[in-house]
Design an enzyme around this catalytic site. Sequence first.
Site, mmCIF file in Angstrom:
data_model
loop_
_atom_site.group_PDB
_atom_site.id
_atom_site.type_symbol
_atom_site.label_atom_id
_atom_site.label_comp_id
_atom_site.label_asym_id
_atom_site.label_seq_id
_atom_site.Cartn_x
_atom_site.Cartn_y
_atom_site.Cartn_z
ATOM 1 N N ARG A 167 0.896 -1.003 -0.084
ATOM 2 C CA ARG A 167 -0.013 -0.027 -0.064
ATOM 3 C C ARG A 167 0.860 1.259 0.128
ATOM 4 O O ARG A 167 0.609 2.330 0.692
ATOM 5 C CB ARG A 167 -0.775 0.169 0.897
ATOM 6 C CG ARG A 167 -2.003 -1.258 1.288
ATOM 7 C CD ARG A 167 -2.766 -1.300 0.056
ATOM 8 N NE ARG A 167 -3.508 -2.573 0.325
ATOM 9 C CZ ARG A 167 -3.408 -3.613 -0.251
ATOM 10 N NH1 ARG A 167 -2.421 -3.708 -1.112
ATOM 11 N NH2 ARG A 167 -4.037 -4.701 -0.121
ATOM 12 N N SER A 196 -10.573 0.453 3.782
ATOM 13 C CA SER A 196 -9.493 -0.031 4.913
ATOM 14 C C SER A 196 -8.932 1.123 5.729
ATOM 15 O O SER A 196 -8.020 1.762 4.964
ATOM 16 C CB SER A 196 -8.482 -1.001 4.486
ATOM 17 O OG SER A 196 -9.108 -2.200 3.617
ATOM 18 N N GLU A 221 -4.169 3.861 7.213
ATOM 19 C CA GLU A 221 -3.896 3.612 5.717
ATOM 20 C C GLU A 221 -4.382 4.835 5.060
ATOM 21 O O GLU A 221 -4.084 5.583 4.015
ATOM 22 C CB GLU A 221 -4.558 2.488 5.172
ATOM 23 C CG GLU A 221 -4.052 2.471 3.697
ATOM 24 C CD GLU A 221 -4.736 0.953 3.201
ATOM 25 O OE1 GLU A 221 -5.097 0.897 1.908
ATOM 26 O OE2 GLU A 221 -4.765 -0.223 3.756
#
Length: 595
Positions: free
Chosen positions: A166, A240, A337
Amino acid sequence: MSPIFEQHKDITSLTTFGIPASARWYAEYASKEEILKISRSEVFINNEVLNIGSGSNLLFVGEYNGLVLRSRITDIKSYSKDADTIYVISGAGVDWDEFVDWCIDHGYGGVENMAGIPGTVGASAVQNVGAYGVEAKDVIYRVECFDTLTRNTRTFTAEECRFGYRDSFFKHEGKERYIVLRVCYRLRQSDIAVNLEYKPVREYAASLGHAPSIREIAAEVRRIRAAKLPDPRVTGSAGSFFKNPVVSKPHYDSLCHRSGCEIPAHVTDDGRMKLSAAWLIDHAGMKGHRYGGAMVWEKQPLVIVNAGNASAHDVLHLVEEIRSAVRRKFFIDLYPEVNYIDTSIEVTLLGSGTSKGVPEVGCECEVCRSEDVRDKRLRASVLVRTHGMNILIDPSPDFRQQALDNKIFDIDAVLVTHIHYDHVGGIDDLRPFCLTGDIPLYTRHDVAVELRKKLDYCFREHHYPGVPTFDMHEVDNFPFYINGLKIEPVEVLHGSKPIYGYRIGRFAYITDAKSISETEKEKLHGLDTLIVNGLRYEEHFAHFTIPEALGLIDELKPRQAFLTHMNHEAGLHAWLDDQLPPNVHPCYDGLKIKV
């Protein structure tokens, strides 16, 4: 034609969270020629700039005091070099799920496992999106960007993008400098799916009794996602919210032992252990937990949803409750995130004293005997909270106590002004913050050389388990970026020794200065808040006296200013505060300043 800018634009509908958001300035562009015109405007030059896609990974904390840009480059084309491979070039503004469907309709395989991910094509390269055994890095060939510094177009290879979990170059050094225009993907000219390693996908494929098509896999992936994840068109979310923690094997074993749990994890390519953030949140008892209008999604605790008129404050409060619960039960911190979009700055004074601190050992003057807590001055250091990051300037020898007093649980980056012990003596105490990876550390070349000598065990190729580890960045006297946040070094003379202060937005921190050149003073105009050293009233060969610091403040005219790096000869805090101009105050340990 001049670019069209909108002022105080409500951009709530341009995010998937549905939480009130606005921008001081807003503009769209449909070509690199249009972004070039925008980049030459005063609005672009004089403001922070944020380029967004579908707003799927963002939490706006208040009005964005800058320029928000949005891509409208939506063309897609393809070319082939052989019968098996197809190269698809897509504009950054294309909706990612629509891009997946376009590829499926044309019989191009490779992205079907990532069906249903919210966002845009441009964001796929920045975030390195991924799902069900496939990541964007597996199929990205090249990324075309606009360089806001040179105003030229630059193309990055997949290797140059430095993709990680990510993560990418565009989330670090390249953030805000490079705006993604187009992404080129290297796909298969086949409608037969081959990425079947992820267990749910493999089980589905086995149930079919035939080789699954890319359309079938995409449909199954969307079904799986819909069963676990909210549709942002119905229930607002940012996807997320937390990253899955990645730790060393010894640290993983320690976590399991201390928590008394066998924490699920799998081994990464580099031998570390990746933990499930969703499992940690669930087993910390936070699934379904709610604060205000924000709630942990009951079907997937990795997701925070807008359950009804949530504010950014609701989300931030809930996030801290989740992190605290996981930290207490499993002794590990979770990191978001989702990107916090917050141009405000909060500065916490961790220490306001000079090299000997106050009280000084063996001294019985009235300052050293004072019972006023504002006269207890640990060695100089500050914590800057902005853009969702905690940035420490100078880990003093008192840092351990400062971290405990101020309940510091995470450090995202460290700035060092110079090598003197009272400014670096707490580096070893940063080890608790290195458990999930190296801390980025930014400083001058000469300081980096000395740190490698004095603390060689922190910078060896093979570390002793548990020592603090750093990603060293040597910076020159030019602006640099930390996750898109512009940091501007300000060179001052500490006696005859050149050292750095730092400017962040409309805040600047200068310590141990005796003089500043006119060129460097130019960097300090237009400040809201200045913290500057003022040792005492009497002359000193290497430090500003209080009158000298006041002279600099009067010249620069910030809205407010604070004196730091003071010894006991500066006087009692209450007395000194009365002597200073109305907009100037002495610092004290624990002081929080809003910029």
